[in-house]
Design a protein around this motif. Structure first.
Motif, PDB file in Angstrom:
ATOM      1  N   GLU A 131       1.079  -1.555   0.118  1.00 27.31           N
ATOM      2  CA  GLU A 131       0.013   0.236  -0.297  1.00 27.31           C
ATOM      3  C   GLU A 131       0.827   0.706  -0.568  1.00 27.31           C
ATOM      4  O   GLU A 131       0.442   1.999  -1.029  1.00 27.31           O
ATOM      5  CB  GLU A 131      -0.766   0.423   1.064  1.00 27.31           C
ATOM      6  CG  GLU A 131      -1.878  -1.366   1.534  1.00 27.31           C
ATOM      7  CD  GLU A 131      -2.681  -1.180   2.196  1.00 27.31           C
ATOM      8  OE1 GLU A 131      -2.273  -0.684   4.009  1.00 27.31           O
ATOM      9  OE2 GLU A 131      -3.866  -2.040   1.958  1.00 27.31           O
ATOM     10  N   GLU A 132       2.216   1.183   0.358  1.00 28.17           N
ATOM     11  CA  GLU A 132       2.976   2.091   0.723  1.00 28.17           C
ATOM     12  C   GLU A 132       3.425   2.974   0.094  1.00 28.17           C
ATOM     13  O   GLU A 132       4.059   3.861  -1.076  1.00 28.17           O
ATOM     14  CB  GLU A 132       3.681   2.260   1.997  1.00 28.17           C
ATOM     15  CG  GLU A 132       5.036   3.659   1.884  1.00 28.17           C
ATOM     16  CD  GLU A 132       4.532   4.956   2.511  1.00 28.17           C
ATOM     17  OE1 GLU A 132       5.141   5.534   2.156  1.00 28.17           O
ATOM     18  OE2 GLU A 132       3.622   4.920   2.615  1.00 28.17           O
ATOM     19  N   LEU A 133       3.788   1.190  -1.136  1.00 28.92           N
ATOM     20  CA  LEU A 133       4.494   1.717  -2.634  1.00 28.92           C
ATOM     21  C   LEU A 133       3.182   2.061  -3.735  1.00 28.92           C
ATOM     22  O   LEU A 133       4.218   3.258  -4.354  1.00 28.92           O
ATOM     23  CB  LEU A 133       5.696  -0.089  -2.872  1.00 28.92           C
ATOM     24  CG  LEU A 133       6.386  -0.254  -2.608  1.00 28.92           C
ATOM     25  CD1 LEU A 133       6.560  -1.626  -2.504  1.00 28.92           C
ATOM     26  CD2 LEU A 133       7.584   0.861  -2.602  1.00 28.92           C
ATOM     27  N   ALA A 134       2.168   1.746  -3.495  1.00 28.20           N
ATOM     28  CA  ALA A 134       1.148   2.072  -4.607  1.00 28.20           C
ATOM     29  C   ALA A 134       1.185   3.886  -4.048  1.00 28.20           C
ATOM     30  O   ALA A 134       1.284   4.339  -5.519  1.00 28.20           O
ATOM     31  CB  ALA A 134       0.032   1.391  -4.541  1.00 28.20           C
ATOM     32  N   THR A 148      -2.870  -0.131  -8.075  1.00 26.63           N
ATOM     33  CA  THR A 148      -3.200  -0.550  -6.688  1.00 26.63           C
ATOM     34  C   THR A 148      -2.333  -1.400  -5.875  1.00 26.63           C
ATOM     35  O   THR A 148      -1.508  -2.253  -7.114  1.00 26.63           O
ATOM     36  CB  THR A 148      -4.349  -0.967  -6.821  1.00 26.63           C
ATOM     37  OG1 THR A 148      -4.330  -2.579  -7.243  1.00 26.63           O
ATOM     38  CG2 THR A 148      -5.591  -0.191  -7.604  1.00 26.63           C
ATOM     39  N   VAL A 149      -2.435  -1.816  -4.673  1.00 26.16           N
ATOM     40  CA  VAL A 149      -2.268  -2.749  -4.189  1.00 26.16           C
ATOM     41  C   VAL A 149      -2.304  -4.047  -4.312  1.00 26.16           C
ATOM     42  O   VAL A 149      -1.075  -4.933  -4.507  1.00 26.16           O
ATOM     43  CB  VAL A 149      -1.864  -3.035  -2.263  1.00 26.16           C
ATOM     44  CG1 VAL A 149      -3.371  -3.098  -2.025  1.00 26.16           C
ATOM     45  CG2 VAL A 149      -1.065  -3.398  -1.725  1.00 26.16           C
ATOM     46  N   ALA A 150      -3.245  -4.791  -5.317  1.00 27.33           N
ATOM     47  CA  ALA A 150      -3.759  -5.756  -5.801  1.00 27.33           C
ATOM     48  C   ALA A 150      -2.946  -5.299  -6.821  1.00 27.33           C
ATOM     49  O   ALA A 150      -2.154  -6.840  -7.203  1.00 27.33           O
ATOM     50  CB  ALA A 150      -5.037  -5.680  -6.196  1.00 27.33           C
ATOM     51  N   ASP A 151      -1.969  -4.871  -7.968  1.00 25.27           N
ATOM     52  CA  ASP A 151      -1.439  -4.951  -9.013  1.00 25.27           C
ATOM     53  C   ASP A 151      -0.379  -5.233  -8.680  1.00 25.27           C
ATOM     54  O   ASP A 151       0.411  -6.030  -9.160  1.00 25.27           O
ATOM     55  CB  ASP A 151      -1.019  -3.659  -9.181  1.00 25.27           C
ATOM     56  CG  ASP A 151      -3.018  -3.498 -10.278  1.00 25.27           C
ATOM     57  OD1 ASP A 151      -3.839  -4.018 -10.917  1.00 25.27           O
ATOM     58  OD2 ASP A 151      -2.828  -2.120 -10.437  1.00 25.27           O
ATOM     59  N   LEU A 152       0.540  -4.526  -7.589  1.00 22.63           N
ATOM     60  CA  LEU A 152       1.913  -4.963  -6.796  1.00 22.63           C
ATOM     61  C   LEU A 152       1.352  -6.119  -6.651  1.00 22.63           C
ATOM     62  O   LEU A 152       3.167  -6.974  -6.966  1.00 22.63           O
ATOM     63  CB  LEU A 152       1.673  -3.298  -6.011  1.00 22.63           C
ATOM     64  CG  LEU A 152       2.158  -2.533  -6.297  1.00 22.63           C
ATOM     65  CD1 LEU A 152       2.779  -1.562  -4.993  1.00 22.63           C
ATOM     66  CD2 LEU A 152       2.674  -2.222  -7.519  1.00 22.63           C
ATOM     67  N   TYR A 153       0.610  -6.595  -5.848  1.00 25.86           N
ATOM     68  CA  TYR A 153       1.098  -8.279  -5.104  1.00 25.86           C
ATOM     69  C   TYR A 153       0.384  -9.066  -6.426  1.00 25.86           C
ATOM     70  O   TYR A 153       0.941 -10.226  -6.075  1.00 25.86           O
ATOM     71  CB  TYR A 153       0.297  -8.582  -3.891  1.00 25.86           C
ATOM     72  CG  TYR A 153       0.746  -7.939  -3.434  1.00 25.86           C
ATOM     73  CD1 TYR A 153       2.136  -8.496  -2.791  1.00 25.86           C
ATOM     74  CD2 TYR A 153       0.670  -6.710  -2.691  1.00 25.86           C
ATOM     75  CE1 TYR A 153       2.912  -8.628  -1.531  1.00 25.86           C
ATOM     76  CE2 TYR A 153       1.747  -6.531  -1.396  1.00 25.86           C
ATOM     77  CZ  TYR A 153       2.531  -6.839  -1.000  1.00 25.86           C
ATOM     78  OH  TYR A 153       3.629  -6.451  -0.237  1.00 25.86           O
TER      79      TYR A 153
END
Length: 184
Positions: A131-134, A148-153
């Motif tokens: 979340e912080e990175l996004a 989004t955080v979902a994209d990053l994961y």
């Protein structure tokens, strides 16, 4: 017969975890609890006292692995000057962990059906890192405004899967993914 001190018991527990992680990484799902006990230099009863089932042992080893990734992310990745670099750092570490410990990844996947964190404090903290990175990436312009955080994961999971199964060049995929997540 006297009981071992709490310090001895904790040392034994940590030794069992360390040895289990090494054995799982080397030999995967064929490792048995008695082998872990022998390699750790403790009795099988000691292993079962700390880890009543193999699943509990695998869960503890997985948690330890995720805690290591979290510590790396907090110490090495988050301090990066922009979110894209920080994400690249995290993707690289994830790929390396799965490449170095393919057997362990296989054990975790076979036990739980996934190599993703299973929640808890470490899992929550890893989500917070994402979340912080996004948020940082959207703010500093290094990542797309819709990331989004979902994209990053999804990206972390894909790199891990490619690395774990030695499918193609996971580093190239990491680079292509970072390009795809980059702003304009």
């Amino acid at each position: 017969m006297s009981r071992p001190s709490r310090a001895d018991a904790e040392r034994n527990r940590l030794k069992v975890l360390e040895v289990a992680q090494e054995l799982f990484a080397e030999r995967g799902d064929e490792v048995q609890m008695a082998e872990v006990a022998r390699a750790a230099g403790v009795g099988v009863g000691t292993v079962y006292r700390h880890f009543p089932t193999r699943q509990v042992l695998v869960e503890a080893v997985a948690e330890q692995r995720f805690a290591g990734i979290l510590a790396f992310a907090e110490e090495q990745c988050l301090p990066q000057p922009d979110a894209r670099r920080a994400l690249g750092c995290l993707l690289t570490r994830g790929g390396e962990v799965h490449e170095e410990g393919r057997g362990l990844s296989g054990v975790i996947d076979a036990t739980f059906g996934s190599t993703a964190p299973r929640g808890g404090a470490v899992g929550d903290a890893l989500i917070a890192v994402g979340e912080e990175l996004a948020r940082r990436g959207r703010t500093d312009g290094s990542l797309r405004p819709d990331v989004t955080v979902a994209d990053l994961y999804m990206a972390v999971g894909a790199v891990a899967m490619l690395s774990r199964h030695a499918v193609g060049d996971w580093r190239r995929f990491r680079d292509l993914t970072l390009d795809g997540l980059a702003a304009g």
